[in-house]
Design an enzyme around this catalytic site. Structure first.
Site, PDB file in Angstrom:
ATOM      1  N   SER A 152     -18.445 -36.409 -68.941  1.00 26.91           N
ATOM      2  CA  SER A 152     -17.926 -35.708 -70.119  1.00 26.91           C
ATOM      3  C   SER A 152     -18.607 -36.212 -71.389  1.00 26.91           C
ATOM      4  CB  SER A 152     -16.410 -35.871 -70.220  1.00 26.91           C
ATOM      5  OG  SER A 152     -16.043 -37.236 -70.279  1.00 26.91           O
ATOM      6  N   GLU A 153     -18.896 -37.521 -71.458  1.00 28.01           N
ATOM      7  CA  GLU A 153     -19.621 -38.066 -72.607  1.00 28.01           C
ATOM      8  C   GLU A 153     -20.577 -39.172 -72.188  1.00 28.01           C
ATOM      9  OE1 GLU A 153     -16.061 -36.224 -74.587  1.00 28.01           O
ATOM     10  OE2 GLU A 153     -16.139 -37.850 -73.114  1.00 28.01           O
ATOM     11  N   THR A 154     -21.687 -39.231 -72.901  1.00 27.37           N
ATOM     12  CA  THR A 154     -22.670 -40.310 -72.787  1.00 27.37           C
ATOM     13  C   THR A 154     -22.943 -40.806 -74.198  1.00 27.37           C
ATOM     14  OG1 THR A 154     -23.704 -39.338 -70.827  1.00 27.37           O
ATOM     15  CG2 THR A 154     -25.032 -40.904 -72.100  1.00 27.37           C
ATOM     16  N   HIS A 201     -12.271 -42.035 -75.784  1.00 23.80           N
ATOM     17  CA  HIS A 201     -12.630 -42.957 -74.702  1.00 23.80           C
ATOM     18  C   HIS A 201     -14.083 -43.432 -74.817  1.00 23.80           C
ATOM     19  CE1 HIS A 201     -14.606 -39.917 -72.026  1.00 23.80           C
ATOM     20  NE2 HIS A 201     -14.995 -40.944 -71.306  1.00 23.80           N
TER      21      HIS A 201
END
Length: 283
Positions: free
Chosen positions: A46-48, A77
């Site tokens: 979902s995120e990097t 997060h």
């Protein structure tokens, strides 16, 4: 290409692999937008995030946060996971027990509370009731009657969340989302556990259940940005105490626990973090 330090950190769970993962490139300096976006798309998380030197003396470090589709000004997060990776890489904060992260949304303060880090929720840039048409669409997409929604609010602090409050955690857990009806809306839902389920904020017993349905067609396991906005909303409307624990990811087999506290004029959102993968990447 360069060899760069890399971590994959599990956030918001004391149990490894039961929270929400974020990929962190610790040595992000020298990477351009195209390379960052390509790697974020490749990780398929979902995120990097990419850690960089701060550009302001008030910050300890700078972070850029990418989804598979684009850059976010802030996300919860990834903030906690990036702080964990930055510290684990041997960096030291300028003030003990306190960090300042620079991101596209501005400066975000973090502090250590009871062995875990918590971030100060950014100001809500849109905070108002949801219009009737949008609310009806969101309710229909979740398969519930409009009358089941006790309250609603736009909760925008980077990601564009719509918050819905239901009468119980049980109702939240029973939701079945239709993503085709949801379209581009990002809708998160919160409901309380029974008052006798445990004292508010004591250890990891949850006071609320949260679920977050994204317009990308997936359910987010544990969501720092929404929980920060929801805490402000729930406290402002008298629905939550100044300290509580929210559970999230239950229906996905996760054990997310978001620790929320109002103090010093801020909403502090914290959670446990664990490194699951560490090594290097060539970028």
């Amino acid at each position: 290409m360069h060899t760069r330090r890399f971590s994959q950190v599990d956030v918001f769970s004391a149990e490894p692999c039961r929270g929400n993962p974020v990929a962190v490139v610790v040595d992000g300096e020298g990477l351009g937008d195209v390379a960052m976006q390509a790697f974020a798309r490749w990780t398929n998380l979902s995120e990097t995030t990419f850690l960089l030197p701060a550009t302001t003396p008030e910050a300890d470090y700078r972070v850029r946060i990418f989804t598979t589709d684009g850059e976010l000004p802030f996300a919860g997060h990834p903030t906690l996971g990036s702080a964990h990776a930055w510290l684990e890489a041997g960096n030291a904060p300028r003030a003990e027990g306190r960090l300042v992260q620079e991101c596209a949304a501005g400066l975000v303060e973090l502090r250590q509370e009871e062995g875990r880090w918590a971030f100060a929720g950014p100001p809500l840039t849109r905070y108002e009731p949801v219009d009737d048409a949008t609310l009806a669409r969101a309710a229909a997409a979740l398969g519930i009657d409009r009358s089941a929604v006790l309250d609603s609010s736009w909760l925008v602090n980077g990601p564009v969340w719509i918050g819905l409050r239901l009468a119980s955690a049980e109702e939240v857990l029973a939701l079945q989302a239709s993503y085709s009806q949801l379209g581009d809306l990002f809708v998160a839902v919160v409901g309380p556990y029974p008052a006798d389920d445990g004292a508010a904020g004591v250890d990891d017993r949850p006071d609320f259940e949260v679920r977050a349905f994204m317009g990308t067609g997936t359910e987010d396991p544990v969501t720092g940005s929404f929980n920060a906005g929801a805490a402000r909303w729930l406290m402002d409307t008298g629905q939550a105490p100044e300290t509580y624990v929210a559970a999230q990811g239950t229906v996905l087999g996760r054990a997310g626990r978001v620790h929320v506290r109002a103090a010093d004029g801020e909403i502090w959102v914290g959670g446990d973090t664990t490194t699951i993968v560490s090594g290097t990447v060539r970028l």
